[in-house]
Scaffold this motif. Structure first.
Motif, PDB file in Angstrom:
ATOM      1  N   ARG A   1       0.824  -1.207   0.000  1.00  0.00           N
ATOM      2  CA  ARG A   1       0.000   0.000   0.000  1.00  0.00           C
ATOM      3  C   ARG A   1       0.857   1.255   0.000  1.00  0.00           C
ATOM      4  O   ARG A   1       0.517   2.246  -0.645  1.00  0.00           O
TER       5      ARG A   1
ATOM      6  N   ASN B   1       2.035   1.893  -3.516  1.00  0.00           N
ATOM      7  CA  ASN B   1       0.940   2.363  -4.364  1.00  0.00           C
ATOM      8  C   ASN B   1       0.543   3.797  -4.030  1.00  0.00           C
ATOM      9  O   ASN B   1       0.308   4.611  -4.924  1.00  0.00           O
ATOM     10  N   ASN B   2       0.472   4.111  -2.738  1.00  0.00           N
ATOM     11  CA  ASN B   2       0.104   5.463  -2.322  1.00  0.00           C
ATOM     12  C   ASN B   2       1.148   6.470  -2.745  1.00  0.00           C
ATOM     13  O   ASN B   2       0.832   7.562  -3.213  1.00  0.00           O
TER      14      ASN B   2
ATOM     15  N   ALA C   1       0.819   7.148  -6.445  1.00  0.00           N
ATOM     16  CA  ALA C   1      -0.353   7.988  -6.748  1.00  0.00           C
ATOM     17  C   ALA C   1      -0.089   9.442  -6.373  1.00  0.00           C
ATOM     18  O   ALA C   1      -0.402  10.354  -7.140  1.00  0.00           O
TER      19      ALA C   1
ATOM     20  N   LYS D   1      -9.286  10.634  -8.208  1.00  0.00           N
ATOM     21  CA  LYS D   1      -8.994   9.211  -8.018  1.00  0.00           C
ATOM     22  C   LYS D   1      -8.255   8.986  -6.705  1.00  0.00           C
ATOM     23  O   LYS D   1      -8.548   8.047  -5.966  1.00  0.00           O
TER      24      LYS D   1
ATOM     25  N   SER E   1     -10.829   9.300  -3.960  1.00  0.00           N
ATOM     26  CA  SER E   1     -11.761   8.176  -3.853  1.00  0.00           C
ATOM     27  C   SER E   1     -11.083   6.910  -3.338  1.00  0.00           C
ATOM     28  O   SER E   1     -11.725   6.063  -2.712  1.00  0.00           O
ATOM     29  N   ASN E   2      -9.777   6.787  -3.569  1.00  0.00           N
ATOM     30  CA  ASN E   2      -9.027   5.625  -3.065  1.00  0.00           C
ATOM     31  C   ASN E   2      -8.442   5.878  -1.683  1.00  0.00           C
ATOM     32  O   ASN E   2      -7.682   5.067  -1.168  1.00  0.00           O
ATOM     33  N   LYS E   3      -8.795   7.030  -1.097  1.00  0.00           N
ATOM     34  CA  LYS E   3      -8.350   7.420   0.237  1.00  0.00           C
ATOM     35  C   LYS E   3      -6.835   7.531   0.359  1.00  0.00           C
ATOM     36  O   LYS E   3      -6.268   7.321   1.416  1.00  0.00           O
ATOM     37  N   VAL E   4      -6.193   7.860  -0.749  1.00  0.00           N
ATOM     38  CA  VAL E   4      -4.772   8.176  -0.711  1.00  0.00           C
ATOM     39  C   VAL E   4      -4.609   9.574  -0.148  1.00  0.00           C
ATOM     40  O   VAL E   4      -3.686   9.858   0.606  1.00  0.00           O
TER      41      VAL E   4
END
Length: 92
Positions: A17, A20-21, A24, A60, A63-66
């Motif tokens: 995670r 990925n974060n 982003a 995005k 919405s993905n809480k990043v």
């Protein structure tokens, strides 16, 4: 170091995670910089095109809480303000 099986799994998930974060957030920052460069050079058409991409990436990430949704809204608002100010400066 994690001792239980579930803690070991959590550690692995957290590592994935985090990558990925970070990816982003980096993509968002890069896109925002492109908008700001276009605004600085008084290129309104490019700034608006880059803003659409930046807004999409920000949404995005939200919405993905990043990123927090209010942070996303604030950054989009500030970018839009700069574009509007650039338009006014170009007309004047």
């Amino acid at each position: 170091m994690p001792n239980t099986k579930s803690a070991k799994k959590r550690l692995k998930q957290d590592k994935v995670r985090k990558v990925n974060n970070k990816s982003a957030k980096s993509a968002v920052k890069t896109q925002i910089k492109k908008v700001l460069v276009a605004v600085a050079s008084n290129d309104v058409a490019t700034a608006e095109a880059e803003y659409l991409l930046a807004a999409r990436k920000l949404d995005k990430a939200g919405s993905n809480k990043v990123m927090h949704k209010n942070t996303v809204a604030r950054r989009k608002s500030r970018l839009q303000k700069r574009i509007v100010a650039s338009k006014k400066a170009a007309k004047a």
